[in-house]
Design a protein around this motif. Structure first.
Motif, mmCIF file in Angstrom:
data_model
loop_
_atom_site.group_PDB
_atom_site.id
_atom_site.type_symbol
_atom_site.label_atom_id
_atom_site.label_comp_id
_atom_site.label_asym_id
_atom_site.label_seq_id
_atom_site.Cartn_x
_atom_site.Cartn_y
_atom_site.Cartn_z
ATOM 1 N N CYS A 368 0.849 -1.188 0.000
ATOM 2 C CA CYS A 368 0.000 0.000 0.000
ATOM 3 C C CYS A 368 0.883 1.236 0.000
ATOM 4 N N HIS A 411 -7.399 8.001 3.900
ATOM 5 C CA HIS A 411 -7.504 6.944 2.882
ATOM 6 C C HIS A 411 -8.790 7.138 2.077
ATOM 7 N N GLU A 413 -10.003 5.451 -0.244
ATOM 8 C CA GLU A 413 -10.710 4.235 -0.644
ATOM 9 C C GLU A 413 -11.658 3.731 0.442
ATOM 10 N N ILE A 414 -11.690 4.390 1.605
ATOM 11 C CA ILE A 414 -12.617 3.988 2.662
ATOM 12 C C ILE A 414 -14.018 4.480 2.330
ATOM 13 N N VAL A 466 -11.886 -0.094 0.657
ATOM 14 C CA VAL A 466 -11.848 -0.572 2.041
ATOM 15 C C VAL A 466 -13.164 -0.154 2.680
ATOM 16 N N ARG A 558 -6.748 -2.791 5.201
ATOM 17 C CA ARG A 558 -6.106 -2.164 4.041
ATOM 18 C C ARG A 558 -4.810 -2.860 3.652
ATOM 19 N N GLU A 559 -3.959 -3.171 4.634
ATOM 20 C CA GLU A 559 -2.639 -3.723 4.334
ATOM 21 C C GLU A 559 -2.593 -5.252 4.397
ATOM 22 N N GLN A 561 -5.516 -7.182 4.338
ATOM 23 C CA GLN A 561 -6.696 -7.676 3.625
ATOM 24 C C GLN A 561 -7.599 -8.524 4.518
#
Length: 727
Positions: A368, A411, A413-414, A466, A558-559, A561
């Protein structure tokens, strides 16, 4: 002879004498080469079914639910792109084979036979299950027979539109792709399917992009129960927001044309469509199935007379694409290939040890982009006056809301999603201001359907987001729990770590709500979560811990998964005082954005060696209350907050209780199936003999003044501590 042998001989006999079912000519615009290619995929699917039965008979194969009768799905595959994610029905081998023709370097015969063998070298599951699936072909593995994969297909389709506006770092699917999911006519009646299709309609009705193709393979029977004639069409042909297409799945040319039209509609309009394909089921449900025990022989033979391979041979003959002799040659050559490869595959090794089986339960790490946390200027602009309050003591609910905002700022993508999380800010105000701060694309008010909420999260995780979905109350999880157990938590396991769906699921729960809501809003059991392999369960007891643990939960998703369930104790959301009204001892200030509590890291209050009390959430709050009275009795005490309930922080707990003469476990969950059972076993196995527990009763929680009658109390903890130490 068994029915598979009968179908095999009927095919060869009828082609030899030209006795083929009647039907129309294909559209001349369909190339003869393409028709032959689809036929070869259909034949390979059929011969793999036959080979799987031979392998099982020799004790070297472990799966015989076949795709025979559903070979028309090869034409559906041809109508789609290999970049269109496909969540497949378990009878869709022909689809995967035809898609393999679209991607260079594929070996479908070898790959599928390895799956039948449960070989450790199986490229999709690593020998853990016979599943259709391929990373190269964009087919995540499914094991569902009841359409439980449909909600995540909806989520994946939704993510495509969202990715055009908010591109996630680990985006998998091209923006112009669509999502396809297939299922049987019987499965279409399952509540999971009905909910997913309803969610797609609800979304499309509001003109929200949702490029999803539902494919219902209607063979007229679910194991032994017939589907009422006309039911599927009557049920789905006139749904709002859903375009209906239908075709005869026995006719590969018609199926290709109609499925192309359906796929083109979805791709062009970004709206969902329902493709209804009529098929037949050959050989019964599975290899062990004796179809004659529940179906009339005439009905079985009628289906066999409509073998789709017979229809395809007729189409090839009538369009001058191939002769019947050539069709027989293809059939026999394919059988020989499958037999030859099967001999090699049956020599392949299978999984042996528990370690080998479990290797893919935990997903692999992924790279990431490093983050330095939310930018100070951006934080100042986002929080405004809230910044000044962060150094002051605050209740848990507010700190969780701030932590969510900081994480979303850090982030992009959250995505937060759930019922009422947007404009209302959640039932308890935890998500207040988030939608104003980040917009409706990132704080999504969903419809009231927990299966669809979790499916949305799983599908979005497939495409690099995420997600942080919210379930309003723990009791509301139970009608959707299989989305965690059967879908989210198993994906890495069944794909050998190739596919993941990371998420942080927030659930408000547990008891002590002072008479409000009864057991619908005071669910004090976590047993359904604790027994799901690979799922991490976090349960904070105060606001500062909640903020730092939530940051760790997002890092894990996130990191690493991971699928993380974040249990938020409702009764502690507003908690201010510990001992006396107005003392404010349970309020905490907001920890700096870079501070986290690592998974497995516990909290310890005190150094007493007479007694260690182990608890979490409300139980930790009550144990902290009890500690003062216990120590007044001369019992030197330490109180340990587990924080992380799964995986059990065993080593940390053993270390934290070293030198303690007595251990008291305080568990607000019910005595049966609670964390206390695992903790008792842990300490007994470690050699501790002076261990006792205080738990809730095996009861539901009532509404009204008796709300806490079945739950642990401060007084009960004090009494149990004194009894244990003095015994």
């Amino acid at each position: 002879m068994d029915r598979a042998a009968i179908v095999h001989e009927n095919f060869l006999r009828r082609l030899s004498c030209g006795d083929l079912p009647v039907g129309g000519l294909p559209d001349p615009e369909i190339s003869k080469t393409k028709l032959n290619e689809i036929f070869r995929s259909q034949v390979l699917s059929r011969q793999l079914d036959r080979t799987s039965r031979k392998m099982q008979a020799s004790g070297k194969g472990f799966y015989t639910i076949g795709s025979s009768g559903h070979e028309g799905m090869a034409a559906v595959a041809e109508s789609l792109r290999p970049t269109d994610m496909a969540f497949l029905h378990y009878r869709d081998a022909a689809f995967q084979i035809q898609r393999a023709n679209q991607v260079a370097g594929q070996t479908p015969v070898w790959d599928m036979l390895l799956s039948f063998r449960a070989a450790a070298s199986d490229p999709i599951s690593g020998g853990r299950h016979k599943v259709l699936g391929s990373k190269a072909l964009n087919i995540p593995p499914q094991t569902s027979t009841i359409a439980s994969h449909l909600p995540k297909a909806v989520g994946a389709a939704y993510s495509l539109g969202l990715a055009r506006r908010k591109t996630p770092e680990h985006q998998l699917l091209p923006e112009d792709s669509i999502v396809m999911c297939s299922f049987g006519d019987a499965s279409s009646n399952h509540s999971t399917a009905q909910g997913a299709i309803n969610t797609a309609c609800w979304t499309s009705f509001q003109s929200v992009p949702l490029p999803l193709l539902f494919v219902c393979e209607d063979n007229g029977i679910g194991i032994s129960v017939p589907t009422p004639r006309g039911w599927v069409a009557a049920n789905f042909a006139n749904r709002p927001g859903l375009k209906y297409f239908s075709c005869n799945g026995l006719d590969m040319a018609q199926t290709l044309q109609v499925s192309q039209a359906a796929a083109d509609y979805v791709r062009r309009t970004r709206k969902p469509a329902f493709l209804h394909i009529t098929t037949v089921r050959l050989y019964g449900h599975a290899g062990s199935d004796v179809e004659m025990t529940y179906r009339d022989k005439a009905a079985i033979e009628a289906g066999e007379a409509n073998d789709p391979l017979l229809h395809s041979a007729r189409i090839l003959r009538d369009s001058d694409a191939s002769t019947l002799v050539q069709c027989i040659d293809i059939y026999n050559e394919t059988e020989a290939t499958c037999n030859r490869v099967a001999e090699e595959v049956m020599a392949q090794g299978t999984l042996v040890t528990a370690q080998e089986v479990m290797a893919s339960i935990v997903p692999p790490l992924r790279e990431c982009t490093p983050s330095n946390g939310p930018a100070p200027d951006a934080r100042m602009a986002l929080f405004g006056n809230d910044i000044k309050q962060m150094s002051d003591p605050q209740p848990m609910s507010r700190l969780i809301g701030w932590a969510l905002a900081d994480l979303m700022l850090e982030h992009e993508e959250i995505i937060v999603a759930g019922e009422d999380v947007g404009r209302k800010g959640g039932v308890y105000g935890v998500t207040q201001k988030l939608q104003n701060r980040f917009g409706p694309d990132r704080v999504i008010d969903t419809l009231l359907d927990e299966q669809s909420i979790l499916g949305l999260a799983i599908g979005m995780g497939h495409n690099g987001f995420v997600p942080i979905p919210e379930i309003q109350f723990l009791a509301y999880l139970h009608n959707a729990e299989d989305q965690l157990r059967g879908e989210a938590a198993t994906l890495s396991f069944f794909s050998d770590g190739q596919y993941t769906n990371p998420m942080v699921l927030r659930i408000a729960g547990l008891g002590y709500q002072k008479g409000f809501g009864g057991h619908f809003h005071n669910d004090n059991s976590l047993a359904v979560l604790r027994d799901i392999p690979g799922v991490i369960i976090a349960c904070p007891s105060n606001g500062a811990d909640a903020a730092m643990m939530l940051r760790e939960a997002v890092r894990l998703a996130r990191e690493e998964q991971r699928v993380v369930v974040f249990i938020e104790p409702i009764a502690l959301y507003p908690m201010r005082d510990l001992h006396d009204t107005g003392d404010g001892q349970w309020l905490t200030s907001y920890p700096a954005p870079d501070r986290r509590i690592a998974v497995g890291e516990i909290g310890v209050d005190g150094e007493g060696q007479d007694l260690a009390i182990i608890s979490y959430a409300n139980g930790y709050y009550l144990s902290t209350q009890a500690k003062a009275a216990i120590e007044e009795s001369g019992i030197k005490t330490r109180v340990i907050d587990m924080r992380w309930l799964a995986p059990l922080p065993a080593e940390a707990l053993i270390e934290a209780t070293k030198g303690c003469k007595n251990i008291l476990i305080v568990d607000e969950c019910r005595r049966t199936g609670s964390q206390s059972e695992g903790l008792m076993a842990l300490f007994m196995e470690a050699g501790h003999t002076r261990v006792s527990r205080v738990t809730a009763q095996d009861s539901f929680i009532p509404t009204g003044p008796a709300y806490a009658a079945t739950l642990p109390s401060t007084e009960e903890i004090i009494a149990a501590a004194k009894t244990l130490v003095s015994s």
